[in-house]
Design a protein around this motif. Structure first.
Motif, PDB file in Angstrom:
ATOM      1  N   ILE A   3       0.857  -1.187   0.000  1.00 29.95           N
ATOM      2  CA  ILE A   3       0.000   0.000   0.000  1.00 29.95           C
ATOM      3  C   ILE A   3       0.886   1.226   0.000  1.00 29.95           C
ATOM      4  O   ILE A   3       1.788   1.364   0.825  1.00 29.95           O
ATOM      5  CB  ILE A   3      -0.905   0.024   1.251  1.00 29.95           C
ATOM      6  N   SER A   4       0.654   2.112  -0.937  1.00 26.28           N
ATOM      7  CA  SER A   4       1.479   3.312  -1.043  1.00 26.28           C
ATOM      8  C   SER A   4       0.815   4.462  -0.314  1.00 26.28           C
ATOM      9  O   SER A   4      -0.289   4.889  -0.655  1.00 26.28           O
ATOM     10  CB  SER A   4       1.676   3.688  -2.524  1.00 26.28           C
ATOM     11  N   ARG A   7       0.235   7.650  -2.584  1.00 26.22           N
ATOM     12  CA  ARG A   7      -0.676   7.633  -3.720  1.00 26.22           C
ATOM     13  C   ARG A   7      -1.678   8.763  -3.597  1.00 26.22           C
ATOM     14  O   ARG A   7      -2.316   8.947  -2.568  1.00 26.22           O
ATOM     15  CB  ARG A   7      -1.405   6.286  -3.781  1.00 26.22           C
ATOM     16  N   SER A 150      -9.009  -2.305  -6.696  1.00 28.90           N
ATOM     17  CA  SER A 150      -7.668  -2.387  -6.117  1.00 28.90           C
ATOM     18  C   SER A 150      -7.548  -3.690  -5.348  1.00 28.90           C
ATOM     19  O   SER A 150      -8.367  -3.958  -4.456  1.00 28.90           O
ATOM     20  CB  SER A 150      -7.411  -1.205  -5.168  1.00 28.90           C
ATOM     21  N   ASP A 152      -5.283  -4.179  -3.264  1.00 30.61           N
ATOM     22  CA  ASP A 152      -4.932  -3.719  -1.916  1.00 30.61           C
ATOM     23  C   ASP A 152      -6.185  -3.426  -1.088  1.00 30.61           C
ATOM     24  O   ASP A 152      -6.224  -3.680   0.119  1.00 30.61           O
ATOM     25  CB  ASP A 152      -4.066  -2.458  -1.985  1.00 30.61           C
ATOM     26  N   GLN A 373      -4.817   4.674   0.077  1.00 34.62           N
ATOM     27  CA  GLN A 373      -4.824   4.220  -1.320  1.00 34.62           C
ATOM     28  C   GLN A 373      -5.543   5.206  -2.233  1.00 34.62           C
ATOM     29  O   GLN A 373      -5.580   5.008  -3.448  1.00 34.62           O
ATOM     30  CB  GLN A 373      -5.513   2.853  -1.423  1.00 34.62           C
TER      31      GLN A 373
END
Length: 412
Positions: A3-4, A7, A150, A152, A373
């Protein structure tokens, strides 16, 4: 499944401003008040007014912006209620769980609108949009709209098996992952999957069932229309050390012959128009003496008949092109278009209520990670409403889910 945190916000699910339809808003208000006065809930307004038949301990709904709430409800009764929750026009009272509030409404879904007004349903229901038809092209677009959000996101509320369908709990103490594997094993058992069985799975998910079938020694082909799911499923096959043939194709494009065909909560995305095509494809692909096992969300036949041509909140925001069948509709389609018949059925309705509750709890607990996210607050409220709305439906029996064993009747 990283998970960024950097983002940018990319998943905005804002709803439009409340429409200016004063006459429709007044009509909605006039209908809602006597309706809720027969439901064990409390609607509390900012000025202190309270509607509803519930006492002090009843689930409470707080109407934050009455003007916007009634405007949405009046403009589109079936969609406006959920949109109003997404927009924050109403929320739950302190200590009230959203599914607890929705449950009394779900229990009265067929009768909540007074009988004299039900004849006007034809003027309220919107037809299913043509662009959501489940043609080969349309199915891909509809699947991508939900399942390609996603990986994620789904990883933040599903169990480690990444299974996005009803579990089957053996006991109150059993955890969700174990219950999901129990469900998968039941499907594979019903389809007689053992070493050497040629298995076709219609709807791969993130690969949990395919892995389990391959671990039995079966030769597994699994198909999906979601490129996001396919990518992660391939990683999971490699991690599990199994050989699975995953194909990004539509069920109408599959060729070959299979001893076992399995499909978990896929039929809801097929669409009534294509149920004959779906089951005929299964019939054509099934080897002589083969077995089929599907898991299908269902509703009572009279409710299916009443809602089959109408467009609702779930179809607009969650599952475009989706339609829930009845057991009778499935039986009729099999009888008219295939050589197959249902030979056994197992209900998991209350298990689904628990599954959805656990997903919602985990989703809310992990919201901070999901938010990074790029999902916004409106998305959070949309997803919370979706999970609670479905949970209430299964709790009350308005919805059910069945594992169905299907095969060709013996000739004799």
């Amino acid at each position: 499944m990283s998970i960024s945190a950097d983002r940018p916000p990319a998943h905005s699910f804002g709803v439009s401003r409340a429409p200016r339809t004063p006459l429709k808003a007044r009509a909605a208000k006039a209908i809602l008040k006597p309706t809720v006065n027969h439901v064990p809930v409390r609607l509390r307004f900012a000025d202190g007014r309270v509607w509803g038949a519930g006492g002090a301990d009843a689930p409470e709904m707080r109407v934050v912006r009455p003007k916007a709430f009634f405007a949405r409800l009046g403009a589109d009764t079936k969609i406006g209620f959920g949109e109003a929750y997404m927009a924050g026009d109403w929320t739950t009272g302190d200590g009230t769980d959203l599914a607890d509030l929705l449950e009394p409404f779900a229990a009265r879904m067929a009768t909540i609108v007074p009988v004299p007004l039900q004849k006007f349903r034809v003027f309220v229901d919107k037809k299913l949009p043509h662009h959501q038809r489940n043609s080969v092209k349309g199915s891909r677009q509809n699947i991508e709209a939900h399942y390609d959000l996603s990986n994620d996101l789904f990883a933040q509320f599903l169990d480690p098996s990444m299974t996005y369908s009803s579990a089957w709990f053996e006991s109150a103490e059993q955890d969700l992952e174990a219950a999901q594997l129990r469900k998968i094993d039941a499907i594979l058992d019903d389809a007689h999957v053992t070493a050497g069985t040629r298995v076709l799975e219609i709807g791969s998910g993130w690969g949990a069932l395919a892995i389990r079938a391959a671990q039995r020694g079966a030769t597994v082909t699994t198909i999906t229309l979601s490129s996001e799911q396919a990518a992660l499923a391939q990683e999971r096959f490699a991690e599990a050390g199994v050989d699975v043939d995953l194909q990004l194709v539509d069920y109408r494009e599959v060729t070959g012959e299979y001893d076992a065909i399995v499909s978990v909560e896929m039929i809801e995305a097929v669409g009534e128009e294509y149920w004959p095509t779906y089951f005929a494809a299964i019939d054509k692909l099934l080897a002589p003496g083969g077995h089929v096992a599907i898991q299908a969300i269902t509703m009572a036949h009279h409710r299916y008949l009443a809602t089959r041509n109408s467009y609702g909140w779930i179809q607009k925001y969650i599952f475009p092109g989706g339609l829930i069948p009845s057991l009778d509709a499935i039986d009729q389609t099999l009888h008219e278009h295939t050589s197959l018949a249902v030979t056994n059925r197992r209900s998991l309705g209350q298990d689904y209520a628990r599954t959805l509750h656990e997903w919602r709890d985990t989703f809310n607990a992990n919201w901070d990670a999901i938010r990074t996210q790029g999902f916004d607050e409106t998305f959070r409220r949309m997803w919370e409403f979706y999970l609670a709305y479905c949970e209430a439906g299964f709790r009350t029996g308005y919805l059910d889910v069945f594992q169905l064993s299907i095969s060709r009747p013996a000739k004799g």
